[in-house]
Design an enzyme around this catalytic site. Structure first.
Site, PDB file in Angstrom:
ATOM      1  CE  LYS A   3      -4.705  12.063  -9.693  1.00 50.38           C
ATOM      2  NZ  LYS A   3      -3.297  10.978  -9.925  1.00 50.38           N
ATOM      3  CE1 TYR A  24      -7.800  10.838  -9.499  1.00 49.92           C
ATOM      4  CE2 TYR A  24      -8.786  12.711 -10.714  1.00 49.92           C
ATOM      5  CZ  TYR A  24      -8.047  10.833 -10.469  1.00 49.92           C
ATOM      6  OH  TYR A  24      -7.543  10.693 -11.743  1.00 49.92           O
ATOM      7  CG  ASN A  57      -0.225   4.307 -12.131  1.00 56.06           C
ATOM      8  OD1 ASN A  57      -0.842   4.962 -13.379  1.00 56.06           O
ATOM      9  ND2 ASN A  57      -0.220   3.331 -11.963  1.00 56.06           N
ATOM     10  CG  ASP A  85      -1.949   1.200   1.566  1.00 54.35           C
ATOM     11  OD1 ASP A  85      -1.895   1.877   0.294  1.00 54.35           O
ATOM     12  OD2 ASP A  85      -2.584   1.126   2.195  1.00 54.35           O
ATOM     13  CB  VAL A  86       1.894   3.965  -2.421  1.00 50.94           C
ATOM     14  CG1 VAL A  86       2.164   2.510  -3.752  1.00 50.94           C
ATOM     15  CG2 VAL A  86       0.699   4.761  -3.508  1.00 50.94           C
TER      16      VAL A  86
HETATM   17  P1  NAD Z   1      -6.896   1.855 -11.815  1.00 54.97           P
HETATM   18  O1  NAD Z   1      -7.758   1.490 -11.270  1.00 54.97           O
HETATM   19  O2  NAD Z   1      -7.025   0.405 -12.949  1.00 54.97           O
HETATM   20  O3  NAD Z   1      -5.156   2.275 -11.263  1.00 54.97           O
HETATM   21  C1  NAD Z   1      -5.584   2.341 -10.206  1.00 54.97           C
HETATM   22  C2  NAD Z   1      -4.053   1.124  -9.574  1.00 54.97           C
HETATM   23  O4  NAD Z   1      -3.489   1.677  -8.401  1.00 54.97           O
HETATM   24  C3  NAD Z   1      -4.688  -0.516  -9.175  1.00 54.97           C
HETATM   25  O5  NAD Z   1      -3.611  -1.402  -9.771  1.00 54.97           O
HETATM   26  C4  NAD Z   1      -4.997  -0.515  -7.957  1.00 54.97           C
HETATM   27  O6  NAD Z   1      -4.422  -2.276  -7.414  1.00 54.97           O
HETATM   28  C5  NAD Z   1      -3.684   0.821  -7.930  1.00 54.97           C
HETATM   29  N1  NAD Z   1      -3.726   1.115  -6.408  1.00 54.97           N
HETATM   30  C6  NAD Z   1      -5.239   1.223  -5.593  1.00 54.97           C
HETATM   31  N2  NAD Z   1      -4.611   1.353  -4.424  1.00 54.97           N
HETATM   32  C7  NAD Z   1      -3.458   1.306  -3.929  1.00 54.97           C
HETATM   33  C8  NAD Z   1      -3.026   1.256  -2.838  1.00 54.97           C
HETATM   34  N3  NAD Z   1      -2.925   1.919  -1.764  1.00 54.97           N
HETATM   35  N4  NAD Z   1      -1.472   0.777  -2.736  1.00 54.97           N
HETATM   36  C9  NAD Z   1      -1.144   0.771  -4.289  1.00 54.97           C
HETATM   37  N5  NAD Z   1      -1.991   0.156  -4.651  1.00 54.97           N
HETATM   38  C10 NAD Z   1      -2.625   0.693  -4.620  1.00 54.97           C
HETATM   39  O7  NAD Z   1      -7.047   3.141 -12.349  1.00 54.97           O
HETATM   40  P2  NAD Z   1      -6.137   4.308 -13.854  1.00 54.97           P
HETATM   41  O8  NAD Z   1      -6.423   4.751 -14.434  1.00 54.97           O
HETATM   42  O9  NAD Z   1      -5.302   3.033 -14.273  1.00 54.97           O
HETATM   43  O10 NAD Z   1      -5.343   5.108 -12.472  1.00 54.97           O
HETATM   44  C11 NAD Z   1      -3.544   4.527 -12.458  1.00 54.97           C
HETATM   45  C12 NAD Z   1      -3.606   6.686 -12.245  1.00 54.97           C
HETATM   46  O11 NAD Z   1      -4.494   6.745 -13.518  1.00 54.97           O
HETATM   47  C13 NAD Z   1      -4.098   7.274 -10.960  1.00 54.97           C
HETATM   48  O12 NAD Z   1      -3.070   7.879 -10.566  1.00 54.97           O
HETATM   49  C14 NAD Z   1      -5.045   7.889 -11.766  1.00 54.97           C
HETATM   50  O13 NAD Z   1      -5.890   9.348 -11.304  1.00 54.97           O
HETATM   51  C15 NAD Z   1      -4.319   8.612 -12.597  1.00 54.97           C
HETATM   52  N6  NAD Z   1      -5.166   8.882 -14.390  1.00 54.97           N
HETATM   53  C16 NAD Z   1      -6.365   8.175 -15.164  1.00 54.97           C
HETATM   54  C17 NAD Z   1      -7.096   7.953 -15.822  1.00 54.97           C
HETATM   55  C18 NAD Z   1      -7.892   7.489 -16.487  1.00 54.97           C
HETATM   56  O14 NAD Z   1      -8.513   8.303 -17.617  1.00 54.97           O
HETATM   57  N7  NAD Z   1      -8.165   6.396 -16.601  1.00 54.97           N
HETATM   58  C19 NAD Z   1      -6.701   9.907 -16.108  1.00 54.97           C
HETATM   59  C20 NAD Z   1      -6.480  10.867 -14.995  1.00 54.97           C
HETATM   60  C21 NAD Z   1      -5.402   9.921 -14.871  1.00 54.97           C
END
Ligand code: NAD
Length: 268
Positions: free
Chosen positions: A170, A166, A93, A66-67
């Site tokens: 960010k 959120y 990420n 858990d980061v």
């Molecule tokens: P996702 O839900 O597939 O990925 C999120 C990841 O974070 C998952 O693998 C999850 O297991 C992990 N995670 C959750 N809690 C955690 C913890 N406590 N410790 C370690 N890992 C943990 O969604 P995604 O879209 O791939 O998101 C990845 C990043 O991209 C995030 O920071 C998100 O805010 C950002 N983001 C995504 C989008 C989009 O449109 N998908 C847009 C802007 C930013």
């Protein structure tokens, strides 16, 4: 990009069991890096990403954690040390949403997102920088002592009603990144961010999974398509590589133009 722009480098990618993190882990391995694939609750998914890399003769190890917990973050970097002899790239990420209108948002949901999306990013970046400095420069590996890439969001810039935790996290990542970049650039550490727009992943399935939702979303994207995880992964490979050696303290918006105030595209 051609060849193996990350050959010989070692990366820690958080939240790499799904979505953008998974795509970055796979693309980094393809580009020649050894990867610490961090997963949180989904152990099997994290192991599957590692297995996919190993099958293609890449180097990877799965590490749970858990980061938002300093001890777990240490474990990720200890794994990079013991399996690969160090770390050159950190991709912060991992992230999540817990949405509610401001007036209804619980303190628990506020803290959950700030702890993960902002504090978790801080802990990983800080530990990465400490390890880079301890290792010292290895010019044959990379021109920089180390690279940190934050996966931020267009919502570091665009306010987002119903998602105040959120957007605040960010927005915080943006200043975390810029301040860290300013503080560490003189020590040859490059710190940057990628701000994805709408990318098809599990975090936002309801925003693109039905034709009606996709049509609504596309109104916000001048380029006319919803992003794919590979759009972000390829940007991350470039940003981590020596091809981007002069890129310091920048947020790369990978968003199909979402941050260009699309409501004004016909004159407002
Ligand atoms: P996702 O839900 O597939 O990925 C999120 C990841 O974070 C998952 O693998 C999850 O297991 C992990 N995670 C959750 N809690 C955690 C913890 N406590 N410790 C370690 N890992 C943990 O969604 P995604 O879209 O791939 O998101 C990845 C990043 O991209 C995030 O920071 C998100 O805010 C950002 N983001 C995504 C989008 C989009 O449109 N998908 C847009 C802007 C930013």
């Amino acid at each position: 990009m051609s060849g193996k722009p990350l050959a010989g480098q070692r990366a820690v990618v958080t939240g790499a069991s799904s979505g953008i993190g998974k795509a970055i882990a796979l693309a980094f391995a393809e580009a020649g890096a050894a990867v610490v694939v961090n997963h949180h609750s989904d152990v099997a998914a994290g192991k599957a990403v590692t297995a996919e890399i190993l099958e293609k003769e890449g180097r990877a190890v799965s590490v749970g954690g858990d980061v938002s917990k300093p001890r777990d973050v240490q474990r990720l970097f200890d794994a990079a040390d013991s399996h690969f002899g160090g770390v050159d790239i950190v991709v912060a990420n991992a992230g999540a949403q817990a949405d509610a209108p401001l007036l209804e948002m619980s303190l628990e949901d506020w803290r959950k997102v700030i702890d993960l999306d902002l504090t978790g990013a801080f802990l990983c970046a800080q530990e990465g920088a400490r390890r880079f400095l301890r290792q010292g420069l290895e010019p044959n590996r990379s021109k920089a002592l180390g690279k940190v890439i934050f996966v931020s969001s267009v919502h570091q810039r665009i306010p987002w009603a119903g998602h105040v935790n959120y957007a605040a996290a960010k927005g915080g990542v943006r200043m975390l990144m810029e301040t860290m970049a300013q503080e560490l650039a003189g020590r040859a550490i490059r710190v940057n961010a990628i701000a994805p727009g709408a990318i098809k992943t599990p975090i936002n399935t309801e925003a693109w999974a039905t034709p009606a939702a996709a049509r609504k979303l596309l109104k916000l994207i001048p380029y006319g398509r919803i992003g794919e995880v590979e759009d972000i992964a390829q940007s991350a490979v470039w940003l981590a590589s020596d091809a981007a050696d002069y890129v310091v303290g920048t947020t790369l918006f990978v968003d199909g133009g979402m941050s260009l105030y699309p409501a004004f595209r016909n004159g407002g």
